[in-house]
Design an enzyme around this catalytic site. Sequence first.
Site, mmCIF file in Angstrom:
data_model
loop_
_atom_site.group_PDB
_atom_site.id
_atom_site.type_symbol
_atom_site.label_atom_id
_atom_site.label_comp_id
_atom_site.label_asym_id
_atom_site.label_seq_id
_atom_site.Cartn_x
_atom_site.Cartn_y
_atom_site.Cartn_z
ATOM 1 N N THR A 12 0.838 -1.189 0.000
ATOM 2 C CA THR A 12 0.000 0.000 0.000
ATOM 3 C C THR A 12 0.878 1.245 0.000
ATOM 4 O O THR A 12 2.019 1.197 0.454
ATOM 5 C CB THR A 12 -0.939 0.030 1.223
ATOM 6 O OG1 THR A 12 -1.798 1.167 1.138
ATOM 7 C CG2 THR A 12 -0.150 0.114 2.521
ATOM 8 N N ASP A 74 -7.241 -5.777 0.647
ATOM 9 C CA ASP A 74 -8.245 -4.923 0.044
ATOM 10 C C ASP A 74 -9.355 -4.814 1.065
ATOM 11 O O ASP A 74 -9.730 -5.801 1.707
ATOM 12 C CB ASP A 74 -8.765 -5.480 -1.275
ATOM 13 C CG ASP A 74 -9.472 -4.406 -2.103
ATOM 14 O OD1 ASP A 74 -8.983 -3.260 -2.118
ATOM 15 O OD2 ASP A 74 -10.505 -4.704 -2.723
ATOM 16 N N SER A 75 -9.824 -3.620 1.245
ATOM 17 C CA SER A 75 -10.819 -3.410 2.289
ATOM 18 C C SER A 75 -11.754 -2.290 1.886
ATOM 19 O O SER A 75 -11.464 -1.509 0.976
ATOM 20 C CB SER A 75 -10.133 -3.071 3.624
ATOM 21 O OG SER A 75 -9.292 -1.936 3.472
ATOM 22 N N PHE A 157 -9.810 7.686 9.358
ATOM 23 C CA PHE A 157 -9.789 8.213 7.998
ATOM 24 C C PHE A 157 -10.956 7.592 7.237
ATOM 25 O O PHE A 157 -11.681 6.739 7.750
ATOM 26 C CB PHE A 157 -8.450 7.925 7.306
ATOM 27 C CG PHE A 157 -8.101 6.465 7.168
ATOM 28 C CD1 PHE A 157 -8.334 5.783 5.987
ATOM 29 C CD2 PHE A 157 -7.527 5.776 8.234
ATOM 30 C CE1 PHE A 157 -8.014 4.437 5.865
ATOM 31 C CE2 PHE A 157 -7.195 4.433 8.118
ATOM 32 C CZ PHE A 157 -7.447 3.764 6.925
ATOM 33 N N TYR A 159 -14.350 6.659 5.919
ATOM 34 C CA TYR A 159 -15.734 6.778 6.395
ATOM 35 C C TYR A 159 -15.856 6.780 7.914
ATOM 36 O O TYR A 159 -16.968 6.819 8.455
ATOM 37 C CB TYR A 159 -16.572 5.623 5.827
ATOM 38 C CG TYR A 159 -16.622 5.574 4.323
ATOM 39 C CD1 TYR A 159 -17.536 6.354 3.612
ATOM 40 C CD2 TYR A 159 -15.753 4.753 3.602
ATOM 41 C CE1 TYR A 159 -17.576 6.316 2.220
ATOM 42 C CE2 TYR A 159 -15.786 4.714 2.211
ATOM 43 C CZ TYR A 159 -16.705 5.500 1.529
ATOM 44 O OH TYR A 159 -16.746 5.464 0.152
ATOM 45 N N ASP A 160 -14.726 6.745 8.617
ATOM 46 C CA ASP A 160 -14.744 6.587 10.073
ATOM 47 C C ASP A 160 -15.636 7.570 10.827
ATOM 48 O O ASP A 160 -16.318 7.178 11.784
ATOM 49 C CB ASP A 160 -13.322 6.661 10.639
ATOM 50 C CG ASP A 160 -12.524 5.391 10.372
ATOM 51 O OD1 ASP A 160 -13.086 4.427 9.832
ATOM 52 O OD2 ASP A 160 -11.318 5.364 10.711
ATOM 53 N N LYS A 180 -9.424 1.224 18.344
ATOM 54 C CA LYS A 180 -9.819 0.853 16.985
ATOM 55 C C LYS A 180 -9.083 -0.398 16.530
ATOM 56 O O LYS A 180 -9.685 -1.320 15.962
ATOM 57 C CB LYS A 180 -9.559 2.013 16.022
ATOM 58 C CG LYS A 180 -10.019 1.728 14.601
ATOM 59 C CD LYS A 180 -9.711 2.876 13.665
ATOM 60 C CE LYS A 180 -10.068 2.533 12.220
ATOM 61 N NZ LYS A 180 -9.627 3.555 11.259
ATOM 62 N N ARG A 186 -9.364 -4.504 9.950
ATOM 63 C CA ARG A 186 -7.948 -4.698 9.642
ATOM 64 C C ARG A 186 -7.226 -5.336 10.824
ATOM 65 O O ARG A 186 -6.339 -6.170 10.653
ATOM 66 C CB ARG A 186 -7.302 -3.372 9.250
ATOM 67 C CG ARG A 186 -5.914 -3.530 8.642
ATOM 68 C CD ARG A 186 -5.424 -2.228 8.018
ATOM 69 N NE ARG A 186 -6.206 -1.888 6.835
ATOM 70 C CZ ARG A 186 -7.070 -0.876 6.770
ATOM 71 N NH1 ARG A 186 -7.250 -0.085 7.810
ATOM 72 N NH2 ARG A 186 -7.742 -0.639 5.671
#
Length: 203
Positions: A12, A74-75, A157, A159-160, A180, A186
């Site tokens: 990434t 991928d998330s 970051f 849509y959080d 978190k 993740r």
Amino acid sequence: MTQAHYEILLATRSTAKIREIRQMTADAPIRWRGLDEFPGVPEAPEEEATFAGNARSKAFFYARHTGLPTLADDSGLEVDALDGKPGVNSAYFAGTPRDDQANNRRLIAELAGVARERRTARYRCVMVFVDAGRVLFETTGSMEGLIMDEPRGAGGFGYDPYFFVPACGRTAAELSAEEKNAISHRGHALRDALRWLQRLAGS
């Protein structure tokens, strides 16, 4: 793992993702390499219809281009009332270039008039580890929540700020990094991945 530095490419260029994963593995003898260390490597295509497909494709692509064992993920966000959208298009829901604020505006617009109890959603993450041209493991994690109309919190970051976590009574953006990481999609996927990596290193 007995090696002092087990070098793995984290596929990434997202500094936020790298930061999260480094925080979660601070005690592990892994040296994570990011794609920012390989400026000549092109972007992997993300043309698959599923998170798993994209993660596999990216892992093989970057392992070939860097020669390093590669962990790719991928998330994204799946909203039930939107038939699973934005899904694999989460990063570019509002188009290109990536714009988190525009993505959130589109999300809230598409949920206009949808009752709170029907705004169920989840973050999903699929991780794939490739070494020597083979998939050695694949793992997945998720975090359940609801989509709010108004943002809350300054952390995280994507849509959080709109992703309310009922189990915590706060949005993902209101959670500390430690909170978190303990419950995130993740975090779940990475802890499973680390168990695999420890087994592989031991063998």
